[in-house]
Motif scaffolding. Structure first.
Motif, short mmCIF file in Angstrom:
data_model
loop_
_atom_site.label_atom_id
_atom_site.label_comp_id
_atom_site.label_asym_id
_atom_site.label_seq_id
_atom_site.Cartn_x
_atom_site.Cartn_y
_atom_site.Cartn_z
N SER A 30 0.81 -1.22 0.00
CA SER A 30 0.00 0.00 0.00
C SER A 30 0.85 1.27 0.00
CB SER A 30 -0.96 0.00 1.18
OG SER A 30 -0.26 0.06 2.39
N ASN A 31 2.09 1.19 0.44
CA ASN A 31 2.97 2.37 0.48
C ASN A 31 4.04 2.36 -0.62
OD1 ASN A 31 2.16 4.02 2.82
ND2 ASN A 31 2.48 2.10 3.91
N SER A 32 3.87 1.53 -1.62
CA SER A 32 4.90 1.42 -2.65
C SER A 32 5.11 2.72 -3.43
CB SER A 32 4.58 0.28 -3.62
OG SER A 32 3.39 0.56 -4.32
N ASP A 33 4.13 3.59 -3.48
CA ASP A 33 4.26 4.87 -4.18
C ASP A 33 4.51 6.04 -3.23
OD1 ASP A 33 3.92 3.73 -6.68
OD2 ASP A 33 1.74 3.99 -6.65
N THR A 34 4.71 5.77 -1.96
CA THR A 34 4.95 6.83 -0.98
C THR A 34 6.41 7.24 -1.02
OG1 THR A 34 3.23 5.91 0.44
CG2 THR A 34 4.78 7.44 1.46
N PRO A 35 6.69 8.51 -1.29
CA PRO A 35 8.09 8.95 -1.33
C PRO A 35 8.79 8.75 0.02
CG PRO A 35 6.66 10.61 -2.29
CD PRO A 35 5.77 9.58 -1.66
N GLY A 36 10.00 8.21 -0.03
CA GLY A 36 10.80 8.01 1.17
C GLY A 36 10.44 6.79 1.99
N TYR A 37 9.47 5.99 1.54
CA TYR A 37 9.04 4.81 2.30
C TYR A 37 10.07 3.69 2.14
CZ TYR A 37 6.25 0.93 4.03
OH TYR A 37 5.81 -0.16 4.73
N MET A 79 8.50 17.49 -3.87
CA MET A 79 9.67 17.04 -3.14
C MET A 79 10.93 16.98 -4.02
SD MET A 79 8.03 14.07 -0.72
CE MET A 79 9.50 13.90 0.27
N ALA A 80 10.80 17.39 -5.28
CA ALA A 80 11.93 17.32 -6.21
C ALA A 80 13.03 18.30 -5.80
CB ALA A 80 11.47 17.60 -7.62
N ASP A 81 14.28 17.86 -5.99
CA ASP A 81 15.42 18.74 -5.68
C ASP A 81 15.75 19.60 -6.91
OD1 ASP A 81 16.68 16.98 -7.40
OD2 ASP A 81 17.89 16.01 -5.86
N ASP A 82 16.90 20.25 -6.89
CA ASP A 82 17.30 21.14 -7.98
C ASP A 82 17.46 20.41 -9.32
OD1 ASP A 82 17.32 23.17 -6.16
OD2 ASP A 82 19.50 23.08 -5.83
N THR A 83 17.77 19.12 -9.26
CA THR A 83 17.94 18.35 -10.50
C THR A 83 16.62 17.76 -11.00
OG1 THR A 83 18.42 16.28 -9.33
CG2 THR A 83 20.30 17.74 -9.83
N GLY A 84 15.53 17.94 -10.25
CA GLY A 84 14.22 17.42 -10.64
C GLY A 84 13.96 16.01 -10.14
N HIS A 85 14.81 15.49 -9.26
CA HIS A 85 14.65 14.14 -8.72
C HIS A 85 14.13 14.18 -7.28
CE1 HIS A 85 17.53 13.38 -11.99
NE2 HIS A 85 17.02 12.17 -12.01
N TYR A 86 13.45 13.13 -6.91
CA TYR A 86 13.09 12.91 -5.51
C TYR A 86 13.23 11.42 -5.19
CZ TYR A 86 8.47 11.16 -6.96
OH TYR A 86 7.46 10.44 -7.52
N GLU A 87 13.30 11.12 -3.91
CA GLU A 87 13.47 9.73 -3.50
C GLU A 87 12.12 9.06 -3.36
OE1 GLU A 87 15.82 9.95 0.08
OE2 GLU A 87 17.64 9.59 -1.08
N GLY A 88 11.94 7.96 -4.11
CA GLY A 88 10.72 7.17 -4.01
C GLY A 88 10.86 6.14 -2.91
N SER A 89 10.20 5.02 -3.06
CA SER A 89 10.32 3.94 -2.07
C SER A 89 11.25 2.86 -2.60
CB SER A 89 8.95 3.35 -1.76
OG SER A 89 8.49 2.59 -2.84
N ASN A 90 11.65 1.94 -1.73
CA ASN A 90 12.45 0.81 -2.18
C ASN A 90 11.64 -0.48 -2.22
OD1 ASN A 90 12.27 0.32 0.55
ND2 ASN A 90 14.45 0.03 0.89
N VAL A 91 10.33 -0.35 -2.38
CA VAL A 91 9.43 -1.50 -2.45
C VAL A 91 9.35 -1.98 -3.90
CG1 VAL A 91 7.05 -2.28 -2.13
CG2 VAL A 91 8.07 -0.69 -0.50
N ASP A 92 9.61 -3.27 -4.10
CA ASP A 92 9.46 -3.90 -5.41
C ASP A 92 8.18 -4.72 -5.36
OD1 ASP A 92 9.60 -5.33 -7.76
OD2 ASP A 92 11.68 -5.96 -7.48
N LEU A 93 7.17 -4.30 -6.10
CA LEU A 93 5.87 -4.95 -6.03
C LEU A 93 5.93 -6.43 -6.40
CD1 LEU A 93 3.40 -2.25 -7.37
CD2 LEU A 93 3.61 -3.12 -5.06
N LEU A 94 6.77 -6.80 -7.34
CA LEU A 94 6.89 -8.20 -7.74
C LEU A 94 7.37 -9.06 -6.56
CD1 LEU A 94 6.60 -10.12 -10.12
CD2 LEU A 94 8.99 -9.70 -10.66
N ILE A 95 8.35 -8.56 -5.83
CA ILE A 95 8.85 -9.30 -4.66
C ILE A 95 7.78 -9.36 -3.57
CG2 ILE A 95 10.51 -9.19 -2.74
CD1 ILE A 95 12.54 -8.12 -4.79
N GLU A 96 7.09 -8.26 -3.36
CA GLU A 96 6.05 -8.24 -2.31
C GLU A 96 4.92 -9.20 -2.64
OE1 GLU A 96 6.57 -6.56 0.56
OE2 GLU A 96 8.46 -6.01 -0.38
#
Length: 130
Positions: A30-37, A79-96
């Motif tokens: 449920s939190n796979s799309d939550t930034p920083g999760y 939440m994007a930084d100066d380069t236009g990137h932000y940190e997503g989650s490290n959840v891989d839905l296939l593994i979950e």
């Protein structure tokens, strides 16, 4: 403690462990799309009760997966930084989903063992009543 009670105790500990695992897996999905999760994981270990002579499954402390977070390019994201990137989650839905399927099957196997033990106990009681 009777052998039936020991068997029921082992099955019940397996049911509780897999239920806990499924709860954490569903939180990850449920939190796979939550930034920083960060993905949650729980270890299992064997616990031996010397008083009853039964080994059971225990759930260890929940820990966070230390794999790096995905870097996502989206310059319009708040939440994007100066380069236009932000940190997503490290959840891989296939593994979950694969882990959830494994936990579900383990839960079902423990439930089947519980039911068979209960049926054997009931059958024994019927035989003894005759």
């Amino acid at each position: 403690m009777s052998e039936f009670a020991k068997s029921l105790s082992v099955s019940a500990s397996g049911l509780q462990a897999q239920a806990s695992r499924l709860r954490h897996l569903s939180e990850n999905i449920s939190n796979s799309d939550t930034p920083g999760y960060r993905r949650k994981t729980i270890p299992f270990r064997t616990a031996f009760d010397s008083n009853q002579g039964v080994a059971s499954v225990e759930v260890g402390r929940m820990s966070l997966d230390d794999r790096p977070l995905d870097r996502i390019y989206d310059p319009g994201h708040p939440m994007a930084d100066d380069t236009g990137h932000y940190e997503g989650s490290n959840v891989d839905l296939l593994i979950e989903l694969a882990d959830a399927r494994e936990a579900q099957r383990s839960y079902e196997a423990n439930l089947k063992m519980f039911e068979q033990t209960r049926q054997m106990s009931s059958s024994l009681m019927q035989l003894l009543r005759r």
